[in-house]
Design a protein around this motif. Structure first.
Motif, mmCIF file in Angstrom:
data_model
loop_
_atom_site.group_PDB
_atom_site.id
_atom_site.type_symbol
_atom_site.label_atom_id
_atom_site.label_comp_id
_atom_site.label_asym_id
_atom_site.label_seq_id
_atom_site.Cartn_x
_atom_site.Cartn_y
_atom_site.Cartn_z
ATOM 1 N N VAL A 117 0.837 -1.204 0.000
ATOM 2 C CA VAL A 117 0.000 0.000 0.000
ATOM 3 C C VAL A 117 0.869 1.250 0.000
ATOM 4 O O VAL A 117 0.569 2.245 -0.669
ATOM 5 C CB VAL A 117 -0.957 0.003 1.213
ATOM 6 N N LYS A 118 1.983 1.201 0.751
ATOM 7 C CA LYS A 118 2.905 2.346 0.751
ATOM 8 C C LYS A 118 3.429 2.613 -0.656
ATOM 9 O O LYS A 118 3.569 3.756 -1.073
ATOM 10 C CB LYS A 118 4.081 2.073 1.690
ATOM 11 N N ALA A 119 3.717 1.537 -1.375
ATOM 12 C CA ALA A 119 4.224 1.683 -2.742
ATOM 13 C C ALA A 119 3.197 2.373 -3.627
ATOM 14 O O ALA A 119 3.539 3.207 -4.472
ATOM 15 C CB ALA A 119 4.583 0.315 -3.316
ATOM 16 N N ILE A 120 1.910 2.037 -3.428
ATOM 17 C CA ILE A 120 0.844 2.676 -4.211
ATOM 18 C C ILE A 120 0.768 4.158 -3.895
ATOM 19 O O ILE A 120 0.671 4.999 -4.789
ATOM 20 C CB ILE A 120 -0.506 1.985 -3.928
ATOM 21 N N PHE A 121 0.834 4.495 -2.584
ATOM 22 C CA PHE A 121 0.799 5.887 -2.183
ATOM 23 C C PHE A 121 1.992 6.645 -2.765
ATOM 24 O O PHE A 121 1.869 7.770 -3.241
ATOM 25 C CB PHE A 121 0.789 6.013 -0.656
ATOM 26 N N PHE A 122 3.177 6.017 -2.707
ATOM 27 C CA PHE A 122 4.383 6.654 -3.222
ATOM 28 C C PHE A 122 4.264 6.900 -4.720
ATOM 29 O O PHE A 122 4.614 7.974 -5.222
ATOM 30 C CB PHE A 122 5.596 5.776 -2.920
ATOM 31 N N LEU A 123 3.763 5.892 -5.453
ATOM 32 C CA LEU A 123 3.608 6.026 -6.893
ATOM 33 C C LEU A 123 2.625 7.133 -7.233
ATOM 34 O O LEU A 123 2.849 7.933 -8.147
ATOM 35 C CB LEU A 123 3.137 4.699 -7.490
ATOM 36 N N ASP A 124 1.529 7.203 -6.470
ATOM 37 C CA ASP A 124 0.540 8.244 -6.709
ATOM 38 C C ASP A 124 1.132 9.628 -6.439
ATOM 39 O O ASP A 124 0.895 10.577 -7.188
ATOM 40 C CB ASP A 124 -0.681 8.012 -5.803
ATOM 41 N N GLN A 125 1.927 9.718 -5.370
ATOM 42 C CA GLN A 125 2.563 10.992 -5.037
ATOM 43 C C GLN A 125 3.524 11.415 -6.140
ATOM 44 O O GLN A 125 3.554 12.584 -6.539
ATOM 45 C CB GLN A 125 3.300 10.869 -3.706
ATOM 46 N N SER A 132 2.413 17.889 -11.918
ATOM 47 C CA SER A 132 2.573 19.283 -11.521
ATOM 48 C C SER A 132 3.725 19.934 -12.279
ATOM 49 O O SER A 132 3.623 21.079 -12.741
ATOM 50 C CB SER A 132 2.816 19.375 -10.017
ATOM 51 N N ARG A 133 4.834 19.196 -12.429
ATOM 52 C CA ARG A 133 5.980 19.733 -13.165
ATOM 53 C C ARG A 133 5.632 19.955 -14.636
ATOM 54 O O ARG A 133 6.013 20.965 -15.225
ATOM 55 C CB ARG A 133 7.168 18.774 -13.051
ATOM 56 N N VAL A 134 4.939 18.981 -15.226
ATOM 57 C CA VAL A 134 4.533 19.105 -16.631
ATOM 58 C C VAL A 134 3.632 20.323 -16.813
ATOM 59 O O VAL A 134 3.776 21.082 -17.778
ATOM 60 C CB VAL A 134 3.809 17.830 -17.106
ATOM 61 N N GLU A 135 2.706 20.505 -15.869
ATOM 62 C CA GLU A 135 1.795 21.649 -15.944
ATOM 63 C C GLU A 135 2.566 22.969 -15.877
ATOM 64 O O GLU A 135 2.288 23.894 -16.630
ATOM 65 C CB GLU A 135 0.782 21.583 -14.806
ATOM 66 N N ARG A 136 3.576 23.026 -14.966
ATOM 67 C CA ARG A 136 4.378 24.251 -14.864
ATOM 68 C C ARG A 136 5.167 24.497 -16.144
ATOM 69 O O ARG A 136 5.310 25.630 -16.591
ATOM 70 C CB ARG A 136 5.329 24.155 -13.668
#
Length: 235
Positions: A117-125, A132-136
Protein backbone atom coordinates in the motif's frame (compact mmCIF):
# COMPACT_ATOMS: atom_id res chain seq x y z
CA UNK A 1 4.83 22.03 30.66
CA UNK A 2 6.15 19.86 27.82
CA UNK A 3 3.56 20.74 25.17
CA UNK A 4 5.17 22.03 21.95
CA UNK A 5 3.56 21.88 18.53
CA UNK A 6 5.76 21.70 15.44
CA UNK A 7 4.03 22.97 12.30
CA UNK A 8 5.03 22.34 8.68
CA UNK A 9 4.75 25.59 6.73
CA UNK A 10 6.22 26.42 3.31
CA UNK A 11 8.64 23.52 3.57
CA UNK A 12 9.89 24.52 7.03
CA UNK A 13 9.34 23.07 10.48
CA UNK A 14 8.43 25.81 12.96
CA UNK A 15 7.23 26.39 16.51
CA UNK A 16 5.25 29.31 17.93
CA UNK A 17 7.09 31.76 20.21
CA UNK A 18 4.06 31.77 22.55
CA UNK A 19 4.50 28.07 23.25
CA UNK A 20 8.24 28.53 23.67
CA UNK A 21 7.68 31.33 26.20
CA UNK A 22 5.26 29.14 28.15
CA UNK A 23 7.69 26.21 28.19
CA UNK A 24 10.65 28.20 29.46
CA UNK A 25 8.52 30.16 31.95
CA UNK A 26 8.91 33.72 30.64
CA UNK A 27 6.47 36.40 29.49
CA UNK A 28 5.88 36.27 25.76
CA UNK A 29 6.70 39.99 25.52
CA UNK A 30 10.09 39.36 27.14
CA UNK A 31 10.88 36.53 24.73
CA UNK A 32 9.92 38.74 21.77
CA UNK A 33 12.31 41.40 23.03
CA UNK A 34 15.13 38.87 23.25
CA UNK A 35 14.42 37.51 19.78
CA UNK A 36 14.40 41.05 18.37
CA UNK A 37 17.91 41.37 19.79
CA UNK A 38 18.99 38.07 18.25
CA UNK A 39 17.61 39.16 14.86
CA UNK A 40 19.51 42.46 15.07
CA UNK A 41 22.79 40.67 15.82
CA UNK A 42 22.20 38.16 13.02
CA UNK A 43 21.56 40.91 10.47
CA UNK A 44 24.62 42.85 11.64
CA UNK A 45 26.64 39.69 11.09
CA UNK A 46 25.19 39.27 7.57
CA UNK A 47 23.25 36.15 8.54
CA UNK A 48 19.74 35.41 7.26
CA UNK A 49 17.55 35.98 10.30
CA UNK A 50 14.65 34.07 8.67
CA UNK A 51 16.72 30.89 8.93
CA UNK A 52 16.20 31.27 12.68
CA UNK A 53 13.18 33.48 13.38
CA UNK A 54 10.24 34.37 11.12
CA UNK A 55 8.18 37.35 12.23
CA UNK A 56 4.45 36.64 12.18
CA UNK A 57 1.16 37.76 13.71
CA UNK A 58 -1.78 36.30 15.62
CA UNK A 59 -5.10 37.52 17.00
CA UNK A 60 -5.75 37.38 20.71
CA UNK A 61 -9.13 36.66 22.31
CA UNK A 62 -10.15 40.33 22.02
CA UNK A 63 -9.44 40.42 18.28
CA UNK A 64 -6.22 42.42 18.51
CA UNK A 65 -3.47 41.61 16.00
CA UNK A 66 -0.25 40.99 17.90
CA UNK A 67 3.30 40.06 17.03
CA UNK A 68 4.84 36.64 17.38
CA UNK A 69 7.78 34.74 15.94
CA UNK A 70 7.89 31.32 14.34
CA UNK A 71 11.13 29.60 15.34
CA UNK A 72 13.02 27.14 13.17
CA UNK A 73 15.12 24.41 14.78
CA UNK A 74 18.10 26.79 14.54
CA UNK A 75 16.04 29.43 16.33
CA UNK A 76 15.19 27.00 19.09
CA UNK A 77 18.88 26.13 19.36
CA UNK A 78 19.72 29.81 19.82
CA UNK A 79 17.07 30.29 22.51
CA UNK A 80 18.09 27.08 24.28
CA UNK A 81 21.77 28.08 24.31
CA UNK A 82 20.87 31.09 26.46
CA UNK A 83 18.97 29.02 29.03
CA UNK A 84 20.25 27.37 32.18
CA UNK A 85 18.71 25.06 34.75
CA UNK A 86 15.89 22.56 34.63
CA UNK A 87 13.58 24.50 32.30
CA UNK A 88 16.34 24.90 29.75
CA UNK A 89 16.99 21.16 29.79
CA UNK A 90 13.26 20.40 29.45
CA UNK A 91 12.89 22.81 26.55
CA UNK A 92 15.91 21.41 24.72
CA UNK A 93 14.80 17.82 25.19
CA UNK A 94 11.24 18.64 24.10
CA UNK A 95 11.96 20.64 20.94
CA UNK A 96 14.61 18.17 19.75
CA UNK A 97 12.16 15.28 20.21
CA UNK A 98 9.27 17.15 18.57
CA UNK A 99 11.30 18.17 15.53
CA UNK A 100 12.55 14.60 15.12
CA UNK A 101 8.98 13.28 15.35
CA UNK A 102 7.78 15.68 12.66
CA UNK A 103 10.75 14.94 10.40
CA UNK A 104 10.05 11.22 10.78
CA UNK A 105 6.35 11.75 10.03
CA UNK A 106 7.19 13.66 6.86
CA UNK A 107 9.59 10.95 5.71
CA UNK A 108 7.19 8.16 6.64
CA UNK A 109 3.62 9.55 6.56
CA UNK A 110 1.95 6.09 6.67
CA UNK A 111 3.99 4.00 9.15
CA UNK A 112 1.25 1.40 9.75
CA UNK A 113 0.53 0.59 6.12
CA UNK A 114 1.79 -2.52 4.38
CA UNK A 115 4.74 -2.17 1.97
CA UNK A 116 2.41 -2.78 -0.98
CA UNK A 117 0.00 0.00 0.00
CA UNK A 118 2.91 2.35 0.75
CA UNK A 119 4.22 1.68 -2.74
CA UNK A 120 0.84 2.68 -4.21
CA UNK A 121 0.80 5.89 -2.18
CA UNK A 122 4.38 6.65 -3.22
CA UNK A 123 3.61 6.03 -6.89
CA UNK A 124 0.54 8.24 -6.71
CA UNK A 125 2.56 10.99 -5.04
CA UNK A 126 5.28 10.76 -7.70
CA UNK A 127 2.63 10.86 -10.44
CA UNK A 128 1.14 14.01 -8.93
CA UNK A 129 4.60 15.60 -8.72
CA UNK A 130 5.32 14.78 -12.37
CA UNK A 131 1.94 16.10 -13.48
CA UNK A 132 2.57 19.28 -11.52
CA UNK A 133 5.98 19.73 -13.16
CA UNK A 134 4.53 19.10 -16.63
CA UNK A 135 1.79 21.65 -15.94
CA UNK A 136 4.38 24.25 -14.86
CA UNK A 137 6.44 23.55 -17.99
CA UNK A 138 3.39 23.92 -20.22
CA UNK A 139 2.51 27.22 -18.60
CA UNK A 140 6.04 28.63 -19.04
CA UNK A 141 6.97 26.99 -22.38
CA UNK A 142 7.88 29.44 -25.18
CA UNK A 143 7.29 29.01 -28.90
CA UNK A 144 9.71 26.94 -30.98
CA UNK A 145 11.61 28.01 -34.11
CA UNK A 146 8.81 27.02 -36.47
CA UNK A 147 6.27 29.04 -34.50
CA UNK A 148 8.66 32.00 -34.43
CA UNK A 149 8.83 31.87 -38.24
CA UNK A 150 5.06 31.77 -38.37
CA UNK A 151 4.85 35.03 -36.38
CA UNK A 152 7.57 36.58 -38.55
CA UNK A 153 5.65 35.79 -41.73
CA UNK A 154 2.43 37.17 -40.27
CA UNK A 155 4.27 40.37 -39.30
CA UNK A 156 5.77 40.73 -42.82
CA UNK A 157 2.34 40.42 -44.39
CA UNK A 158 0.89 42.91 -41.92
CA UNK A 159 3.70 45.41 -42.61
CA UNK A 160 3.18 45.00 -46.37
CA UNK A 161 -0.54 45.56 -45.95
CA UNK A 162 -0.03 48.57 -43.68
CA UNK A 163 2.30 50.21 -46.21
CA UNK A 164 -0.18 49.81 -49.05
CA UNK A 165 1.48 46.94 -50.90
CA UNK A 166 4.78 46.50 -52.70
CA UNK A 167 3.86 49.00 -55.39
CA UNK A 168 3.27 51.76 -52.86
CA UNK A 169 5.77 54.54 -52.29
CA UNK A 170 5.64 53.89 -48.56
CA UNK A 171 6.86 50.31 -49.01
CA UNK A 172 9.68 51.42 -51.30
CA UNK A 173 10.89 53.78 -48.58
CA UNK A 174 13.23 51.45 -46.66
CA UNK A 175 13.46 53.83 -43.70
CA UNK A 176 9.69 53.99 -43.34
CA UNK A 177 9.39 50.24 -43.82
CA UNK A 178 11.87 49.74 -40.99
CA UNK A 179 9.83 52.04 -38.75
CA UNK A 180 6.72 49.94 -39.31
CA UNK A 181 8.56 46.71 -38.53
CA UNK A 182 9.95 48.29 -35.35
CA UNK A 183 6.51 49.57 -34.38
CA UNK A 184 4.67 46.28 -34.77
CA UNK A 185 7.24 44.35 -32.70
CA UNK A 186 7.49 47.09 -30.10
CA UNK A 187 3.71 47.09 -29.63
CA UNK A 188 3.70 43.29 -29.61
CA UNK A 189 6.32 43.09 -26.86
CA UNK A 190 4.55 45.74 -24.79
CA UNK A 191 1.22 43.97 -25.11
CA UNK A 192 2.58 40.56 -24.03
CA UNK A 193 5.12 42.04 -21.60
CA UNK A 194 8.09 40.16 -23.07
CA UNK A 195 11.57 41.16 -24.24
CA UNK A 196 11.32 39.47 -27.64
CA UNK A 197 8.63 37.86 -29.76
CA UNK A 198 10.71 34.69 -29.37
CA UNK A 199 9.66 34.65 -25.70
CA UNK A 200 5.98 34.35 -26.62
CA UNK A 201 4.36 31.63 -24.54
CA UNK A 202 2.92 28.65 -26.39
CA UNK A 203 -0.38 29.17 -24.60
CA UNK A 204 -0.46 32.74 -26.03
CA UNK A 205 0.31 31.75 -29.62
CA UNK A 206 -3.25 32.04 -30.94
CA UNK A 207 -3.66 35.37 -29.19
CA UNK A 208 -0.32 36.50 -30.67
CA UNK A 209 -1.48 35.66 -34.21
CA UNK A 210 -4.73 37.50 -33.62
CA UNK A 211 -2.85 40.52 -32.29
CA UNK A 212 -0.59 40.75 -35.36
CA UNK A 213 -3.50 40.28 -37.76
CA UNK A 214 -5.45 43.10 -36.10
CA UNK A 215 -2.48 45.48 -35.62
CA UNK A 216 -2.60 48.89 -37.32
CA UNK A 217 -0.04 51.70 -37.41
CA UNK A 218 -1.13 54.68 -35.35
CA UNK A 219 -0.49 58.40 -34.97
CA UNK A 220 2.57 59.94 -36.62
CA UNK A 221 3.59 56.68 -38.27
CA UNK A 222 0.21 56.33 -39.95
CA UNK A 223 0.42 59.91 -41.21
CA UNK A 224 3.90 59.26 -42.64
CA UNK A 225 2.60 56.23 -44.54
CA UNK A 226 -0.38 58.15 -45.89
CA UNK A 227 1.82 61.09 -46.91
CA UNK A 228 4.31 58.83 -48.71
CA UNK A 229 1.59 57.06 -50.68
CA UNK A 230 -0.16 60.35 -51.42
CA UNK A 231 3.02 61.73 -52.98
CA UNK A 232 3.11 58.75 -55.37
CA UNK A 233 -0.46 59.41 -56.46
CA UNK A 234 0.43 63.01 -57.34
CA UNK A 235 3.54 62.07 -59.34
Amino acid sequence: MHNLTVIHQNGQLLVDSREVAEMIGVRHADLLEKIDGYVKHLLNGKFRSVDYFIESEYQDTTGRTLKRFLLTKKGCDMVANKLTGEKGVWFTATYVAKFEEMESALREPYPNLSPEVKAIFFLDQRTQEIESRVERLEVSKTIDYGQQLELQNLARRKVLESLGGKEGQAYRNSSLRGKVFSAIWRDFKDYFNIESYKNTLVRDLDKAKEYINSWRPQGKLLREIEEANRQMSFS
